[in-house]
Design a protein around this motif. Structure first.
Motif: not given
Length: 311
Positions: A278-301
Motif C-alpha cells: 500500500k505504501e509503495a503505491i502511495l509513493q508512486d512506485i509503478q508496480i506491475v506485479s507483486f507476488k510471493e514466490f511459491e516454494t516447491n517441494l525441492e525447496d522444502v526438502f
C-alpha cells in the motif's frame, strides 16, 4: 489404514530406519521424500513383508505385518524400484500369469485384464511381447500387475524413475485416476515437484528418521517465517528498489535480469506485507506485479534437511 509404530531396521551398527512412527488414513496419497539411502525403500520393503523389522511394528488394514504377512499381502500391490519382467510373454499373458498366481479364476481374469490394460493405457499393446515395450510401458505394465488382485493399498517405490517427461505425465495421470478410485497410495520419487501435485501428505525422511510430516502447505508454513517477494515495475526500478530497501523487515535485495524486476526477503506477517505494498503505491512506485514466490517441494526438502549430517 496404515499404522506404523517404532519401526526400526538395523544392519549391524548401521541403522537404516530409526523408530518410524506414522499413520496414513484410507484413501490418502502419501509421498515419501528423501535422498537415496534415506530409508524409503527399507520402509516400503517392510510394509510389503519382504523385509523383517529389527523392532517396532506396522499394521496394514488391521493386519500385523509380522504376525499376518499372508493377509497383508492380500491388501497391498507392491511395485519395487527394480522389477523383473518376463520378456518372452505378451503383455496380456504377463498379467494372466500373475492373476493365476493370485488364484483368480480364468473367467474373471479374461474380464479383468482388458480393464487393467485400459487403465494403464496399454490396450493397444496387449499382444506385444514385454521385451519390445518401452521403459514407460513396462512401468505401467508393472503397475497393472500390482493391481491384478484389487488391493486396498498401493506401495510404489520410485515409479517414475528413468522415465522421459511424457511417460512421467502418463504415470501421474494414472495415479490420479487410482486416487479417485479410493486407493491408499504410498509413493516415493526423486522427482520432488511431481509429488506435490498428486499427494495429500508428504513425509520427509533423512538418515532413517522422519524429519517432517504433513501437507506440502503445512510444511511450507512451518518453514517460511521469511517470504521471498518478487516485484515487477513499469519504470524507474532504481527508485522502487531504494524504497523497499529502506523498509523494515526487508533484506537480501536482488536485481533480476529483465531490468524491471527484483526480489527480496520479507520477514513479516500478511498485514505488514499489505501495508508494504500500500505504501509503495502511495509513493508512486509503478508496480506491475507483486507476488510471493511459491516454494516447491525441492525447496522444502532442502530447507528441512539443511545442516543435517549426511552419511
Amino acid at each position: 489404514m496404515i499404522e506404523i509404530t517404532g519401526l526400526t531396521k538395523k544392519y549391524g551398527s548401521f541403522t537404516a530406519l530409526d523408530s518410524l512412527n506414522l499413520n496414513i488414513d484410507k484413501g490418502t496419497v502419501f509421498g515419501f521424500v528423501g535422498q537415496n539411502g534415506a530409508g524409503k525403500s527399507t520402509t516400503f520393503s517392510i510394509l510389503a513383508t519382504l523385509l523383517a523389522p529389527t523392532s517396532g511394528t506396522a499394521y496394514v488394514n488391521g493386519f500385523n505385518i509380522s504376525i499376518e504377512p499372508k493377509q497383508v499381502r492380500k491388501q497391498i500391490g507392491y511395485m519395487p524400484d527394480f522389477f523383473g519382467v518376463y520378456d518372452h510373454l505378451k503383455a496380456e499373458e504377463y498379467l494372466d500369469f500373475y492373476g493365476s498366481s493370485y488364484g483368480i479364476e480364468a473367467n474373471k481374469r479374461k474380464q479383468l485384464i482388458p480393464q487393467l490394460l485400459e487403465l494403464v493405457n496399454l490396450s493397444h499393446k496387449r499382444d506385444s511381447y514385454v521385451d519390445v515395450l518401452s521403459r514407460g510401458m513396462k512401468q505401467r505394465l508393472c503397475l497393472a500387475r500390482s493391481l491384478i488382485h484389487d488391493p486396498e493399498v498401493l506401495i510404489l517405490d520410485e515409479p517414475a524413475s528413468g522415465l522421459d517427461p511424457r511417460a512421467r505425465v502418463e504415470m501421474r495421470e494414472i495415479l490420479k485416476e487410482l486416487k479417485t478410485m479410493g486407493k491408499t497410495i504410498l509413493i516415493s520419487s526423486h522427482i520432488l515437484p511431481e509429488l506435490a501435485e498428486m499427494c495429500d501428505e508428504i513425509g520427509v525422511i533423512d538418515n532413517g528418521k522422519l524429519v517432517a510430516h504433513g501437507s506440502v502447505a503445512e510444511i511450507q508454513k512451518q518453514l517460511q517465517a521469511e517470504k521471498m517477494i518478487v516485484v515487477k515495475v513499469f519504470n524507474n526500478r532504481k527508485k522502487a528498489v531504494q524504497y523497499f530497501e529502506d523498509q523494515p523487515n526487508v533484506s537480501q535485495m536482488d536485481l533480476l535480469e529483465d531490468d524491471e524486476s527484483f526480489q527480496f526477503v520479507f520477514n513479516g506477517d500478511s498485514e505488514e506485507q499489505w501495508h508494504l505494498l500500500k505504501e509503495a503505491i502511495l509513493q508512486d512506485i509503478q508496480i506491475v506485479s507483486f507476488k510471493e514466490f511459491e516454494t516447491n517441494l525441492e525447496d522444502v526438502f532442502m530447507e528441512i534437511t539443511k545442516g543435517v549430517e549426511l552419511v
